[in-house]
Design a protein around this motif. Structure first.
Motif, PDB file in Angstrom:
ATOM      1  N   GLY A  50       0.784  -1.235   0.000  1.00 58.15           N
ATOM      2  CA  GLY A  50       0.000   0.000   0.000  1.00 58.15           C
ATOM      3  C   GLY A  50       0.812   1.280   0.000  1.00 58.15           C
ATOM      4  O   GLY A  50       0.290   2.359   0.287  1.00 58.15           O
ATOM      5  N   TYR A  51       2.088   1.199  -0.331  1.00 56.51           N
ATOM      6  CA  TYR A  51       2.951   2.379  -0.374  1.00 56.51           C
ATOM      7  C   TYR A  51       3.123   2.864  -1.806  1.00 56.51           C
ATOM      8  O   TYR A  51       3.231   2.059  -2.728  1.00 56.51           O
ATOM      9  CB  TYR A  51       4.333   2.064   0.208  1.00 56.51           C
ATOM     10  N   ALA A  52       3.157   4.179  -1.963  1.00 57.47           N
ATOM     11  CA  ALA A  52       3.508   4.776  -3.249  1.00 57.47           C
ATOM     12  C   ALA A  52       5.027   4.859  -3.278  1.00 57.47           C
ATOM     13  O   ALA A  52       5.657   5.130  -2.248  1.00 57.47           O
ATOM     14  CB  ALA A  52       2.899   6.168  -3.372  1.00 57.47           C
ATOM     15  N   VAL A  53       5.628   4.635  -4.440  1.00 58.69           N
ATOM     16  CA  VAL A  53       7.085   4.613  -4.546  1.00 58.69           C
ATOM     17  C   VAL A  53       7.536   5.634  -5.582  1.00 58.69           C
ATOM     18  O   VAL A  53       7.065   5.645  -6.707  1.00 58.69           O
ATOM     19  CB  VAL A  53       7.597   3.211  -4.949  1.00 58.69           C
ATOM     20  N   GLU A  54       8.476   6.487  -5.164  1.00 60.44           N
ATOM     21  CA  GLU A  54       9.094   7.449  -6.076  1.00 60.44           C
ATOM     22  C   GLU A  54      10.576   7.115  -6.154  1.00 60.44           C
ATOM     23  O   GLU A  54      11.240   6.998  -5.125  1.00 60.44           O
ATOM     24  CB  GLU A  54       8.911   8.878  -5.559  1.00 60.44           C
ATOM     25  N   ALA A  55      11.077   6.933  -7.368  1.00 60.31           N
ATOM     26  CA  ALA A  55      12.480   6.567  -7.560  1.00 60.31           C
ATOM     27  C   ALA A  55      13.247   7.717  -8.200  1.00 60.31           C
ATOM     28  O   ALA A  55      12.781   8.330  -9.158  1.00 60.31           O
ATOM     29  CB  ALA A  55      12.577   5.329  -8.445  1.00 60.31           C
ATOM     30  N   THR A  56      14.409   8.020  -7.625  1.00 57.59           N
ATOM     31  CA  THR A  56      15.314   8.994  -8.222  1.00 57.59           C
ATOM     32  C   THR A  56      16.690   8.338  -8.321  1.00 57.59           C
ATOM     33  O   THR A  56      17.140   7.677  -7.385  1.00 57.59           O
ATOM     34  CB  THR A  56      15.408  10.290  -7.392  1.00 57.59           C
ATOM     35  N   GLU A  57      17.332   8.524  -9.482  1.00 65.78           N
ATOM     36  CA  GLU A  57      18.623   7.891  -9.721  1.00 65.78           C
ATOM     37  C   GLU A  57      19.716   8.938  -9.783  1.00 65.78           C
ATOM     38  O   GLU A  57      19.532  10.012 -10.349  1.00 65.78           O
ATOM     39  CB  GLU A  57      18.570   7.087 -11.015  1.00 65.78           C
ATOM     40  N   GLU A  58      20.866   8.594  -9.161  1.00 67.51           N
ATOM     41  CA  GLU A  58      22.003   9.502  -9.158  1.00 67.51           C
ATOM     42  C   GLU A  58      23.283   8.708  -8.934  1.00 67.51           C
ATOM     43  O   GLU A  58      23.372   7.924  -7.987  1.00 67.51           O
ATOM     44  CB  GLU A  58      21.828  10.538  -8.040  1.00 67.51           C
ATOM     45  N   ASP A  59      24.250   8.890  -9.804  1.00 63.27           N
ATOM     46  CA  ASP A  59      25.566   8.259  -9.686  1.00 63.27           C
ATOM     47  C   ASP A  59      25.507   6.746  -9.512  1.00 63.27           C
ATOM     48  O   ASP A  59      26.197   6.180  -8.661  1.00 63.27           O
ATOM     49  CB  ASP A  59      26.359   8.876  -8.530  1.00 63.27           C
ATOM     50  N   GLY A  60      24.641   6.071 -10.256  1.00 63.53           N
ATOM     51  CA  GLY A  60      24.556   4.615 -10.198  1.00 63.53           C
ATOM     52  C   GLY A  60      23.794   4.077  -9.004  1.00 63.53           C
ATOM     53  O   GLY A  60      23.735   2.874  -8.793  1.00 63.53           O
ATOM     54  N   SER A  61      23.216   4.956  -8.217  1.00 62.17           N
ATOM     55  CA  SER A  61      22.446   4.545  -7.043  1.00 62.17           C
ATOM     56  C   SER A  61      21.013   5.051  -7.201  1.00 62.17           C
ATOM     57  O   SER A  61      20.781   6.099  -7.797  1.00 62.17           O
ATOM     58  CB  SER A  61      23.065   5.149  -5.778  1.00 62.17           C
ATOM     59  N   THR A  62      20.070   4.286  -6.678  1.00 65.81           N
ATOM     60  CA  THR A  62      18.663   4.678  -6.756  1.00 65.81           C
ATOM     61  C   THR A  62      18.126   4.918  -5.351  1.00 65.81           C
ATOM     62  O   THR A  62      18.345   4.110  -4.455  1.00 65.81           O
ATOM     63  CB  THR A  62      17.822   3.599  -7.437  1.00 65.81           C
ATOM     64  N   THR A  63      17.442   6.036  -5.175  1.00 68.52           N
ATOM     65  CA  THR A  63      16.784   6.350  -3.914  1.00 68.52           C
ATOM     66  C   THR A  63      15.306   6.104  -4.109  1.00 68.52           C
ATOM     67  O   THR A  63      14.662   6.725  -4.951  1.00 68.52           O
ATOM     68  CB  THR A  63      17.014   7.814  -3.508  1.00 68.52           C
ATOM     69  N   LEU A  64      14.761   5.168  -3.336  1.00 70.48           N
ATOM     70  CA  LEU A  64      13.332   4.862  -3.384  1.00 70.48           C
ATOM     71  C   LEU A  64      12.679   5.505  -2.161  1.00 70.48           C
ATOM     72  O   LEU A  64      13.053   5.205  -1.030  1.00 70.48           O
ATOM     73  CB  LEU A  64      13.107   3.359  -3.364  1.00 70.48           C
ATOM     74  N   THR A  65      11.725   6.375  -2.414  1.00 70.97           N
ATOM     75  CA  THR A  65      10.992   6.999  -1.325  1.00 70.97           C
ATOM     76  C   THR A  65       9.621   6.369  -1.267  1.00 70.97           C
ATOM     77  O   THR A  65       8.827   6.469  -2.212  1.00 70.97           O
ATOM     78  CB  THR A  65      10.873   8.523  -1.538  1.00 70.97           C
ATOM     79  N   LEU A  66       9.353   5.669  -0.163  1.00 72.53           N
ATOM     80  CA  LEU A  66       8.078   4.953   0.028  1.00 72.53           C
ATOM     81  C   LEU A  66       7.189   5.817   0.921  1.00 72.53           C
ATOM     82  O   LEU A  66       7.615   6.234   1.995  1.00 72.53           O
ATOM     83  CB  LEU A  66       8.318   3.609   0.710  1.00 72.53           C
ATOM     84  N   THR A  67       5.985   6.085   0.450  1.00 77.02           N
ATOM     85  CA  THR A  67       5.064   6.946   1.193  1.00 77.02           C
ATOM     86  C   THR A  67       3.712   6.266   1.317  1.00 77.02           C
ATOM     87  O   THR A  67       3.169   5.755   0.331  1.00 77.02           O
ATOM     88  CB  THR A  67       4.889   8.308   0.467  1.00 77.02           C
ATOM     89  N   LYS A  68       3.162   6.277   2.503  1.00 74.91           N
ATOM     90  CA  LYS A  68       1.845   5.683   2.762  1.00 74.91           C
ATOM     91  C   LYS A  68       0.794   6.725   2.547  1.00 74.91           C
ATOM     92  O   LYS A  68       0.916   7.862   2.890  1.00 74.91           O
ATOM     93  CB  LYS A  68       1.783   5.166   4.200  1.00 74.91           C
TER      94      LYS A  68
END
Length: 68
Positions: A50-68
């Motif tokens: 039930g989480y929304a996921v926003e992905a941002t990529e930078e320098d070969g790494s991905t940041t996933l922000t999970l929000t309820k």
């Protein structure tokens, strides 16, 4: 906001860490990954919970922000 650094870990470890962190039902969680499979698997698991996921990529790494 909690942050899980799962860079360098192979699946299923990033998903297991995410699952454990989501047990306390945080409003937001950040997961750092560096593999395409980990990004896809964590995203799939988070959306199933039930989480929304926003992905941002930078320098070969991905940041996933999970929000309820």
């Amino acid at each position: 906001m909690d942050v899980i650094d799962a860079r360098g870990l192979s699946c299923p470890e990033p998903v297991v860490l995410t699952r454990n962190a989501l047990k306390s039902s945080p409003a937001q969680l950040t997961v750092l990954v560096d593999a395409v499979a980990a990004k896809e698997n964590v995203t799939r698991f988070a959306t199933s919970q039930g989480y929304a996921v926003e992905a941002t990529e930078e320098d070969g790494s991905t940041t996933l922000t999970l929000t309820k």
